[in-house]
Design an enzyme around this catalytic site. Structure first.
Site, PDB file in Angstrom:
ATOM      1  N   LYS A 127       0.871  -1.185   0.000  1.00  0.00           N
ATOM      2  CA  LYS A 127       0.000   0.000   0.000  1.00  0.00           C
ATOM      3  C   LYS A 127       0.904   1.230   0.000  1.00  0.00           C
ATOM      4  O   LYS A 127       2.046   1.162   0.452  1.00  0.00           O
ATOM      5  CB  LYS A 127      -0.858   0.023   1.266  1.00  0.00           C
ATOM      6  CG  LYS A 127      -1.844  -1.124   1.383  1.00  0.00           C
ATOM      7  CD  LYS A 127      -3.271  -0.578   1.571  1.00  0.00           C
ATOM      8  CE  LYS A 127      -4.283  -1.688   1.738  1.00  0.00           C
ATOM      9  NZ  LYS A 127      -4.486  -2.060   3.140  1.00  0.00           N
ATOM     10  N   HIS A 130       1.938   6.939   2.653  1.00  0.00           N
ATOM     11  CA  HIS A 130       1.331   8.241   2.374  1.00  0.00           C
ATOM     12  C   HIS A 130       1.871   9.341   3.279  1.00  0.00           C
ATOM     13  O   HIS A 130       2.708   9.110   4.147  1.00  0.00           O
ATOM     14  CB  HIS A 130      -0.198   8.161   2.395  1.00  0.00           C
ATOM     15  CG  HIS A 130      -0.751   7.583   3.664  1.00  0.00           C
ATOM     16  ND1 HIS A 130      -0.711   8.262   4.853  1.00  0.00           N
ATOM     17  CD2 HIS A 130      -1.336   6.391   3.920  1.00  0.00           C
ATOM     18  CE1 HIS A 130      -1.267   7.517   5.783  1.00  0.00           C
ATOM     19  NE2 HIS A 130      -1.651   6.370   5.251  1.00  0.00           N
ATOM     20  N   HIS A 133       2.042   8.808   6.905  1.00  0.00           N
ATOM     21  CA  HIS A 133       3.165   7.979   7.361  1.00  0.00           C
ATOM     22  C   HIS A 133       4.441   8.799   7.485  1.00  0.00           C
ATOM     23  O   HIS A 133       5.296   8.529   8.321  1.00  0.00           O
ATOM     24  CB  HIS A 133       3.399   6.805   6.406  1.00  0.00           C
ATOM     25  CG  HIS A 133       2.355   5.733   6.509  1.00  0.00           C
ATOM     26  ND1 HIS A 133       1.607   5.316   5.438  1.00  0.00           N
ATOM     27  CD2 HIS A 133       1.927   5.002   7.572  1.00  0.00           C
ATOM     28  CE1 HIS A 133       0.762   4.369   5.834  1.00  0.00           C
ATOM     29  NE2 HIS A 133       0.927   4.170   7.123  1.00  0.00           N
TER      30      HIS A 133
END
Ligand code: ARG
Length: 569
Positions: A127, A130, A133
């Site tokens: 994933k 982003h 994070h």
């Protein structure tokens, strides 16, 4: 170095018979230095002593014995006692201490080597990493550095999201179309595409969904093919994440993600069962938390599968045993508030002791908001952190090209400034508040930014370089520095250690970040009103030492935040 606050608390304690540690908590640093350097409010004593605060203040003033070399005067103002310290002594103490300790200045040993476990970054395999994070990554790394600085031993953990039913789907998708996607060169984006596509197919075809479930089951049972694919997804994702960590300078001591706890959840369930509090609810096993005002914490789903919470509980147990932690800190988005409240409550049933369960700390951070239109993104909503960091560097490179094209090592310096700007922007905002991502603000060399602090630091370097020598502390006439601007600088320098400690106590990086802004600004005012290098050697020596002291603390402080300092720019 003299601890003025402690000295004042000790002296008051002799007069009113209250423990100095308690008094020390009452002592304040007035905003306006005309009100003294330290103030002792007598309001809290009024009840106990049955006297009005100003009366108490006057009585203490009458009786207190103070060394004039430390405290020049005490004044009563309303219910306050204001203490004015000997500035000359303050200056001398600070300069000697910094000159002596250099990069060690401000270090203390509060932690006694005890472990602080910090769970940060923790992105999910396959994933996107982003922009949220990014925030946990830089906050976690700063706390890591800060706890080490105050005598703890930090353990950095990247609790990767590398387990869950989504892998059954990814495996199915990969089986079907793996050869259509270039996973090796662009892993996250390609895996995401497969994931989206297989989800679509699952919606249309019940049989596919069933096969996905089968895959996950096989993965749990250790099926070779499924395991191999899972390993591959994990590896390519980590390789991608590492590119970001390299740019940011992020380090971890452990990469034990969720999958690490697969074989450790059984014990959690046993322990919970033994308390009699694990109950059946609609086929699932849950811990009821109604009396705590929370929905139940699901431990096993109705199909027997474990979930995120169970893995986190296994992690708490493992971390308690492996690291015997003094604190266990988790940095995540505030969306996970309930999750952590629940598992911290359930953790009390694991038998790891109150010392530990009382020191499970969740640090939730606010959203990262984009100043729309000002950030170029390739795909619209999902912003690749790597692109963003590169954009920061590009923008700084442009600024350097325009302002100082002959600078050496432009690339390295642009990197330190660009990345530093992004990190500082994330850390200087109160953690729980939303951060606004706006290049114009972040990269403003005159704003309250990382680049501003770096710029002032570089100025201290160039002043010292221009002078061409480092004065000896023995030769310095400290009285020369006794003016308003210099005193502002020294008062801040003196506070450095306390600031770092309260940054850790409150787990609030903005305390240190704001302090560094104040320090940089105070030097800038000093610089504007005091000619540093002059004909007068005595003056020059003293001002150079102040300059050195500021540069030193700015660098140590910024390094604690995880930001590198350029020596020129
Ligand atoms: N993987 C999660 C996410 O991306 C964060 C994990 C935080 N750490 C933990 N121990 N739960 O949101």
């Amino acid at each position: 170095m003299i601890n003025f606050k402690k000295y004042i608390a000790d002296s008051i304690s002799k007069v009113i018979n209250i423990e100095p540690d308690e008094l020390s908590n009452y002592i304040e640093i007035p905003k306006d230095s005309n009100m003294g350097d330290y103030a002792f409010p007598c309001f809290r004593l009024a009840k106990e002593l049955r006297k009005a605060p100003p009366v108490i203040a006057n009585e203490i003033k009458e009786k207190i014995e103070l060394n004039k070399d430390y405290i020049e005067k005490v004044e009563v103002a309303g219910g306050y006692l204001n203490f004015y310290i000997n500035n000359q002594l303050l200056i001398e103490e600070v300069l000697k201490e910094i000159n002596n300790k250099k990069e060690e200045y401000g270090k203390v040993n509060i932690g006694n080597g005890r472990n602080v476990v910090i769970d940060y970054s923790s992105p999910n395999i396959a994933k996107p990493f982003h922009i949220g994070h990014l925030r946990t990554t830089v906050i976690g790394q700063a706390l890591y550095n800060i706890y080490n600085f105050i005598g703890y031993h930090s353990v950095g953990i990247n609790h990767l999201g590398d387990y869950g039913t989504q892998f059954g789907k990814l495996i199915e998708g990969y089986k079907l179309w793996g050869n259509e996607y270039d996973i090796d060169s662009n892993p996250i984006e390609e895996l995401m595409k497969i994931y989206v596509r297989i989800n679509e197919l699952c919606k249309e075809d019940e049989n596919v969904l069933e096969r996905c479930r089968e895959n996950f089951k096989k993965l749990e049972e250790g099926d070779e093919y499924c395991h191999e694919l899972w390993v591959k997804f994990r590896e390519v994702s980590i390789k991608e994440f590492n590119k970001i960590y390299d740019m940011l300078g992020t380090k971890f001591d452990s990469w034990n993600g969720e999958s690490f706890y697969i074989d450790k959840m059984g014990e959690v369930i046993e322990k919970l069962e033994a308390t009699g509090k694990l109950v059946e609810s609609e086929g699932a096993k849950v811990i009821d938390l109604e009396d705590k005002g929370m929905p139940p914490c699901i431990i096993c789903k109705s199909n027997g599968a474990s979930i995120y919470a169970t893995r986190d509980l296994a992690a708490i147990l493992y971390r308690a045993r492996t690291y015997d932690f003094a604190k266990a800190i988790y940095v995540t988005a505030y969306e996970q508030n309930l999750h952590f409240k629940q598992i911290f409550e359930v953790a009390k049933l694991l038998g790891i002791g109150e010392e530990k369960t009382n020191n499970l700390i969740h640090i939730p951070y606010g959203m990262v908001r984009l100043a729309t239109g000002k950030m170029s993104t390739r795909e619209g909503t999902i912003i690749k952190v790597q692109d963003l960091l590169n954009e920061a560097i590009d923008k700084v490179r442009e600024i350097i090209e325009a302002k100082n094209p002959s600078l050496e090592n432009k690339e390295e310096i642009a990197k330190k400034i660009g990345i530093g700007a992004v990190i500082f922007n994330n850390l200087s905002t109160t953690i729980i508040k939303d951060v606004v991502f706006d290049w114009n603000i972040m990269l403003n060399f005159n704003g309250e930014t990382g680049p501003y602090i770096q710029y002032i630091y570089v100025r201290t370097k160039s002043v010292l370089e221009k002078a061409g020598y480092m004065p000896k502390i023995e030769d310095v006439d400290f009285s020369i520095l006794n003016n308003k601007e210099a005193l502002n600088v020294f008062k801040l320098l003196y506070q450095f250690s306390d600031i770092v400690v309260s940054t850790a106590n409150k787990n609030e990086t903005s305390i240190l970040a704001r302090y560094l802004i104040d320090l940089a600004q105070s030097y800038s005012s000093f610089y504007d009103s005091n000619k540093i290098i002059s004909e007068d050697k005595k003056n020059t020596d003293a001002r150079l030492l102040l300059t050195y002291a500021v540069g030193n603390v700015l660098k140590v402080g910024m390094n604690l935040l995880g930001i590198e300092m350029p020596e020129r720019m």
